[in-house]
Scaffold this motif. Structure first.
Motif, mmCIF file in Angstrom:
data_model
loop_
_atom_site.group_PDB
_atom_site.id
_atom_site.type_symbol
_atom_site.label_atom_id
_atom_site.label_comp_id
_atom_site.label_asym_id
_atom_site.label_seq_id
_atom_site.Cartn_x
_atom_site.Cartn_y
_atom_site.Cartn_z
ATOM 1 N N ARG A 101 9.128 27.420 3.359
ATOM 2 C CA ARG A 101 9.332 26.175 2.627
ATOM 3 C C ARG A 101 10.811 25.857 2.642
ATOM 4 N N HIS A 107 12.580 21.901 -4.955
ATOM 5 C CA HIS A 107 12.813 23.242 -4.434
ATOM 6 C C HIS A 107 14.170 23.262 -3.750
ATOM 7 N N ASP A 111 12.510 29.247 1.465
ATOM 8 C CA ASP A 111 11.648 30.403 1.264
ATOM 9 C C ASP A 111 11.364 31.026 2.626
ATOM 10 N N HIS A 187 8.815 37.393 -0.728
ATOM 11 C CA HIS A 187 9.588 36.450 0.090
ATOM 12 C C HIS A 187 11.012 36.404 -0.424
ATOM 13 N N HIS A 189 13.891 33.848 -1.565
ATOM 14 C CA HIS A 189 14.299 32.485 -1.887
ATOM 15 C C HIS A 189 15.813 32.478 -1.779
#
Ligand SMILES: [Zn+2]
Length: 279
Positions: A101, A107, A111, A187, A189
């Motif tokens: 992402r 956001h 990601d 994951h 970020h």
């Protein structure tokens, strides 16, 4: 360019508002509003920790909260050109994995899908400003401040491997991949911020090659307000029967994203004939 004088030193570089960058036979030249200019290829200015004359590592140095500059507004950030690397200060991709992402309204980072327990590396040289569990959703979070004022965020770690105020080099271990905080699986970020203002990391890093796009990064209004300049924005004129859910489906986005872009709530009544942004 006869009326222009070259900008020298760190202070002047920061006060100059960038008005343009032009290509010349000698290389790219940055023009500043105060009639100074400099070559982009000039010796990059990066101070050492011992020589923190600009207060890079004391100004807004907060180990307790993520906001170092009291959540500075993009409007109060001066236009400047950041040098990202030189022969002494390198870049390292924090983690290579499948891209999940990207940077959106809701956001503010990237990601990257990752394997639990894998090594997360410092992207640039710097100092650890924040290293603890964050209740806002980041989980175990490390924030590094770098010599050009940028900060990088590494979130959802299973384990933090650095301490606050520790000096790190690009490539150093900062923590291990995890799924702490608001996370649905292991994951990384990753965020890049300047004076607390999030930037799109993909404007700086080519994640496919794992390399920087350029050695310099201009900090301008266009960076902070990409949507005002976003030629790819898509708008939709509301028709009878449209719902946020149907529009999200139609334009391959989410209700949350549409609400954020238009500053509306999920239960806001859509007026027929009105235009809203959907992408
Ligand atoms: Zn994320």
């Amino acid at each position: 360019m006869a009326f222009l004088v070259p900008a020298t030193g760190f202070t002047q570089r920061n006060v100059g508002t960038v008005i343009d960058t032009v290509e010349t036979e000698q290389g790219a030249v940055v023009l500043y509003r105060n009639f100074t200019w400099e070559y982009l290829g000039d010796e990059p200015v990066m101070m050492s920790l011992e020589d923190d004359s600009t207060g890079m590592f004391s100004n807004g140095w907060n180990n307790q909260q993520i906001w170092g500059f009291s959540r500075m507004s993009p409007d109060s950030v001066r236009d400047t050109v950041l040098y990202l690397t030189n022969q002494d200060h390198l870049f390292c991709i924090p983690y290579s994995g499948k891209f999940l992402r990207g940077f959106m309204y809701t956001h503010k980072g990237l990601d990257i899908r990752a394997i639990m327990g894998d090594t997360i590396r410092a992207s640039f040289d710097g100092v650890v400003r924040y290293a603890k569990y964050n209740r806002g959703g980041f989980g175990n979070l490390v924030i590094l401040r770098h010599y050009n004022g940028l900060e990088t965020y590494y979130a959802h770690m299973s384990k933090i491997k650095v301490k606050v105020n520790q000096v790190v080099k690009a490539g150093d271990l900062v923590g291990l991949i995890g799924s702490t905080g608001r996370s649905r699986g292991p994951h990384l970020h990753f965020e890049v911020r300047y004076k607390d203002v999030p930037l799109d990391p993909l404007k700086m890093i080519d994640y496919d090659t794992g390399k920087l796009i350029s050695n310099t990064f201009p900090v301008t209004k266009k960076v902070f307000y990409p949507d005002d300049y976003n030629v790819n924005a898509v708008y939709h004129k509301i028709r009878s029967g449209d719902t946020l859910g149907s529009l999200a489906h139609k334009y391959h986005t989410s209700v949350k994203e549409i609400c954020a872009m238009n500053k509306i709530r999920p239960n806001t009544l859509l007026k027929v004939g009105k235009t809203i942004r959907v992408r």
